[in-house]
Design an enzyme around this catalytic site. Structure first.
Site, PDB file in Angstrom:
ATOM      1  N   GLU A   1      30.008  44.115  48.774  1.00  0.00           N
ATOM      2  CA  GLU A   1      31.285  43.772  49.401  1.00  0.00           C
ATOM      3  C   GLU A   1      32.295  43.050  48.573  1.00  0.00           C
ATOM      4  O   GLU A   1      31.992  42.412  47.613  1.00  0.00           O
ATOM      5  CB  GLU A   1      31.067  42.827  50.570  1.00  0.00           C
ATOM      6  CG  GLU A   1      32.190  42.140  51.162  1.00  0.00           C
ATOM      7  CD  GLU A   1      33.174  43.368  51.924  1.00  0.00           C
ATOM      8  OE1 GLU A   1      32.585  43.953  52.787  1.00  0.00           O
ATOM      9  OE2 GLU A   1      34.333  43.105  51.463  1.00  0.00           O
ATOM     10  N   PHE A   2      33.713  43.367  48.335  1.00  0.00           N
ATOM     11  CA  PHE A   2      34.676  42.920  47.556  1.00  0.00           C
ATOM     12  C   PHE A   2      35.512  42.106  48.096  1.00  0.00           C
ATOM     13  O   PHE A   2      36.715  41.971  47.558  1.00  0.00           O
ATOM     14  CB  PHE A   2      35.196  44.090  46.700  1.00  0.00           C
ATOM     15  CG  PHE A   2      34.214  45.190  46.098  1.00  0.00           C
ATOM     16  CD1 PHE A   2      33.764  44.659  44.972  1.00  0.00           C
ATOM     17  CD2 PHE A   2      33.739  46.331  46.724  1.00  0.00           C
ATOM     18  CE1 PHE A   2      32.877  45.724  44.189  1.00  0.00           C
ATOM     19  CE2 PHE A   2      32.906  46.915  46.144  1.00  0.00           C
ATOM     20  CZ  PHE A   2      32.221  46.739  44.877  1.00  0.00           C
TER      21      PHE A   2
ATOM     22  N   LYS B   1      40.973  27.614  45.455  1.00  0.00           N
ATOM     23  CA  LYS B   1      42.280  28.406  45.610  1.00  0.00           C
ATOM     24  C   LYS B   1      42.912  28.043  46.823  1.00  0.00           C
ATOM     25  O   LYS B   1      42.232  27.496  47.700  1.00  0.00           O
ATOM     26  CB  LYS B   1      42.075  29.943  45.359  1.00  0.00           C
ATOM     27  CG  LYS B   1      41.215  30.764  46.392  1.00  0.00           C
ATOM     28  CD  LYS B   1      41.470  32.248  46.266  1.00  0.00           C
ATOM     29  CE  LYS B   1      40.534  32.848  47.600  1.00  0.00           C
ATOM     30  NZ  LYS B   1      40.673  34.130  47.283  1.00  0.00           N
TER      31      LYS B   1
ATOM     32  N   LEU C   1      46.710  37.800  37.283  1.00  0.00           N
ATOM     33  CA  LEU C   1      47.376  37.441  35.918  1.00  0.00           C
ATOM     34  C   LEU C   1      48.086  36.194  35.969  1.00  0.00           C
ATOM     35  O   LEU C   1      49.076  35.887  35.351  1.00  0.00           O
ATOM     36  CB  LEU C   1      48.482  38.624  35.798  1.00  0.00           C
ATOM     37  CG  LEU C   1      47.771  39.895  35.042  1.00  0.00           C
ATOM     38  CD1 LEU C   1      48.877  40.887  34.741  1.00  0.00           C
ATOM     39  CD2 LEU C   1      46.829  39.613  33.708  1.00  0.00           C
TER      40      LEU C   1
ATOM     41  N   CYS D   1      31.854  32.801  43.886  1.00  0.00           N
ATOM     42  CA  CYS D   1      31.455  34.289  43.364  1.00  0.00           C
ATOM     43  C   CYS D   1      31.824  34.497  41.800  1.00  0.00           C
ATOM     44  O   CYS D   1      30.803  34.804  41.184  1.00  0.00           O
ATOM     45  CB  CYS D   1      32.454  35.288  44.016  1.00  0.00           C
ATOM     46  SG  CYS D   1      31.962  35.611  45.862  1.00  0.00           S
TER      47      CYS D   1
HETATM   48  C1  UDX Z   1      36.392  37.048  44.215  1.00  0.00           C
HETATM   49  C2  UDX Z   1      36.683  38.434  43.997  1.00  0.00           C
HETATM   50  O1  UDX Z   1      38.277  38.561  43.737  1.00  0.00           O
HETATM   51  C3  UDX Z   1      36.157  39.435  45.171  1.00  0.00           C
HETATM   52  O2  UDX Z   1      36.610  40.599  44.972  1.00  0.00           O
HETATM   53  C4  UDX Z   1      34.771  39.188  45.296  1.00  0.00           C
HETATM   54  O3  UDX Z   1      34.352  40.049  46.521  1.00  0.00           O
HETATM   55  C5  UDX Z   1      34.378  37.614  45.506  1.00  0.00           C
HETATM   56  O4  UDX Z   1      34.861  37.070  44.312  1.00  0.00           O
HETATM   57  P1  UDX Z   1      37.143  35.078  45.403  1.00  0.00           P
HETATM   58  O5  UDX Z   1      36.265  34.227  45.075  1.00  0.00           O
HETATM   59  O6  UDX Z   1      37.941  34.910  46.882  1.00  0.00           O
HETATM   60  O7  UDX Z   1      37.086  36.579  45.396  1.00  0.00           O
HETATM   61  O8  UDX Z   1      38.596  34.611  44.491  1.00  0.00           O
HETATM   62  P2  UDX Z   1      39.640  35.068  43.867  1.00  0.00           P
HETATM   63  O9  UDX Z   1      40.768  35.467  44.627  1.00  0.00           O
HETATM   64  O10 UDX Z   1      39.266  36.435  42.864  1.00  0.00           O
HETATM   65  O11 UDX Z   1      39.980  33.983  42.698  1.00  0.00           O
HETATM   66  C6  UDX Z   1      39.065  33.465  41.912  1.00  0.00           C
HETATM   67  C7  UDX Z   1      39.703  32.414  41.015  1.00  0.00           C
HETATM   68  O12 UDX Z   1      40.687  32.940  40.238  1.00  0.00           O
HETATM   69  C8  UDX Z   1      40.356  31.279  41.837  1.00  0.00           C
HETATM   70  O13 UDX Z   1      40.008  29.948  41.391  1.00  0.00           O
HETATM   71  C9  UDX Z   1      41.761  31.408  41.954  1.00  0.00           C
HETATM   72  O14 UDX Z   1      42.454  30.325  42.053  1.00  0.00           O
HETATM   73  C10 UDX Z   1      41.847  32.026  40.277  1.00  0.00           C
HETATM   74  N1  UDX Z   1      42.993  32.873  39.986  1.00  0.00           N
HETATM   75  C11 UDX Z   1      43.009  34.184  40.849  1.00  0.00           C
HETATM   76  C12 UDX Z   1      43.929  32.589  39.246  1.00  0.00           C
HETATM   77  O15 UDX Z   1      43.779  31.508  38.407  1.00  0.00           O
HETATM   78  N2  UDX Z   1      45.050  33.351  38.934  1.00  0.00           N
HETATM   79  C13 UDX Z   1      45.169  34.763  39.598  1.00  0.00           C
HETATM   80  O16 UDX Z   1      46.016  35.240  39.267  1.00  0.00           O
HETATM   81  C14 UDX Z   1      44.138  34.849  40.768  1.00  0.00           C
END
Ligand code: UDX
Length: 448
Positions: free
Chosen positions: A140-141, A321, A253, A263
């Site tokens: 799952e993503f 986040k 980005l 994750c």
């Molecule tokens: C992630 C994957 O995106 C998802 O596909 C997978 O199923 C589970 O792991 P998630 O854990 O919800 O999802 O977080 P994500 O939205 O990917 O953000 C991860 C981290 O990167 C957060 O700390 C977020 O704040 C940071 N982030 C994200 C940034 O610093 N900049 C960005 O542009 C996007």
């Protein structure tokens, strides 16, 4: 179809409700007592947008044990696989679920493993305790904060395992693949969702590869951001332009103080452990992980340099986040831990939290941003909660002792901050003229 879902976390609960929504008869097993009580009362335990509404209308049973598992045509395994100290995932909950399925499920049932598991797990179960069933890897993503949206409008469905089970998996998802079934409020991006069938090992590795790629992209963006600040460029402009190339893509980005969550950190370490198991040196992945540690450490040192010995930091945001209550491996907590280790005191505020999360370093948690920043030497923004972008900055500056604002998420408008009397530094931007390049983000310092 009669479906049993084992585990009511982000993946299990949204799968349960989405499959019920498209007409399947779903039973969800949850063994954690307080979560089960909430679910029976139809309360959303995750705070996910749209989840409460589905919980209140879908006909689903939540049970501690499915006494009719024999009737299930499909069993979805969505239990946790937390990281062990050596980086490998702990699959004990998967093995517990497999034991229960092997004792109680019918021969020929399809077992879909949606948890993120080490490559080879499904083959191991298929050859072992689940040899009478069909074991399929079906990662799952979904993203937290968008769990319902991503479950109803996935970019792709990935599955792999014995060919004989493929029609069952297609039938299970056909209702979700038909966008007309999505509840209102779901934005359906592609008209047709690609259904990708492969081996179980390939499906398992796809999940790790996707998350590792996202993590690498984030670390790369943060490297560009640090360099942009030194070179007098604006990383937000640069990365916004770079992302318009469809080969690169616009997502993930936004530069920040670092990435975290339930994750990305766990899955990158697991992929590193898999590489080590095969004596493979995955250099890019190791660099992405190391860069992230460095990013958070450098941010902490930059703040400490401004605050001075024994200083007080007003920390805005603790979740990993915005849009979630989750603080697992939150960069904000990583920052707080480093600040406390540097003998600074941390007073925090997060719009979603009323007490410090478990595992947090010593800190005080306040009920609003102004209380958290009262007498602070420095204010640091660590989560991109939209409310921070509209804070009354004149009032905030008025309650503080110092005048330095470190924006680790690019949520506060620099001009507004400077007009309110702050010296501003945001990831990816040159600091307010006269503000030194933050300690630790200079060109030549050592990593770590
Ligand atoms: C992630 C994957 O995106 C998802 O596909 C997978 O199923 C589970 O792991 P998630 O854990 O919800 O999802 O977080 P994500 O939205 O990917 O953000 C991860 C981290 O990167 C957060 O700390 C977020 O704040 C940071 N982030 C994200 C940034 O610093 N900049 C960005 O542009 C996007």
């Amino acid at each position: 179809m009669r479906v049993t879902v084992i585990g009511a976390g982000y993946v299990g609960l949204t799968s349960t409700l989405a499959l019920a929504h498209v007409g399947h008869d779903v039973v969800c097993v949850e063994t954690e007592p307080s979560r089960l009580v909430k679910l029976k009362r139809r309360e959303d335990p995750l705070g996910e947008p749209g989840l409460g509404a589905l919980l209140s209308v879908e006909r689903v049973s939540f049970v501690v044990r499915d006494s009719h598992l024999k009737e299930a045509e499909v069993i979805i395994v969505a239990v946790g696989t937390p990281a062990l100290p050596n980086g490998h995932p702990d699959t004990s909950q998967i093995d517990d679920a497999a034991r229960s399925i092997s004792s109680h499920a019918s021969a020929g049932a399809a077992v879909l493993v949606r948890s993120t598991v080490p490559v080879g797990t499904c083959d191991r179960l298929q050859a072992g305790s689940l040899r009478r069933q069909f074991v399929i890897s079906n990662p799952e993503f979904l993203r937290e904060g968008r769990a319902v949206q991503d479950t109803f409008a996935p970019d792709r469905i990935v599955a792999g395992g014995p060919e004989a089970a493929r029609p069952t998996v297609v039938a299970l998802y056909s209702g979700i693949l038909d966008r007309r079934n999505a509840p209102s409020g779901i934005v359906s991006a592609p008209a047709e969702v690609p259904f990708l069938w492969m081996t179980a090992r390939s499906a398992e590795l796809t999940k790790y590869a996707a998350n590792a790629f996202l993590a690498t992209k984030l670390s790369f963006a943060n490297e560009i951001a640090n360099l942009a600040a030194l070179a007098g460029a604006d990383a937000h402009a640069v990365l916004g332009a770079v992302g318009l190339d469809p080969r690169i893509g616009r997502g993930h980005l936004s530069p920040s103080l670092g990435w975290g969550g339930g994750c990305l950190p766990k899955d990158t370490r697991a992929l590193q452990a898999l590489a080590a198991e095969h004596s493979y040196d995955f250099r890019v992945l190791s660099a992405a992980i190391e860069q992230n540690e460095h990013q958070i450490t450098a941010f902490a040192h930059a703040i400490a340099g401004e605050a001075g010995a024994g200083g007080r930091i007003g920390l805005l945001g603790l979740t990993f986040k915005a849009g979630t209550v989750d603080t697992r491996e939150s960069p904000a907590l990583g920052l707080a831990r480093r600040l406390v280790a540097l003998r600074l005191s941390v007073v925090a505020y997060d719009p979603m939290l009323s007490e410090p999360p478990s595992g947090a370093p010593e800190m005080t948690l306040c009920a609003d941003a102004f209380s958290a920043c009262t007498d602070a030497d420095v204010v640091a923004v660590a989560t991109e909660w939209p409310v921070f972008s509209t804070l009354d900055l004149v009032r905030l500056r008025g309650v503080m002792r110092g005048d330095a604002l470190f924006d680790g998420r690019g949520v506060i408008d620099r001009d507004r901050a400077e007009s309110a009397g702050f010296r501003y530094w945001g990831v990816g931007l040159a600091p307010t003229p006269g503000m030194p390049v933050p300690v630790g983000l200079g060109a030549a310092e050592s990593r770590g």
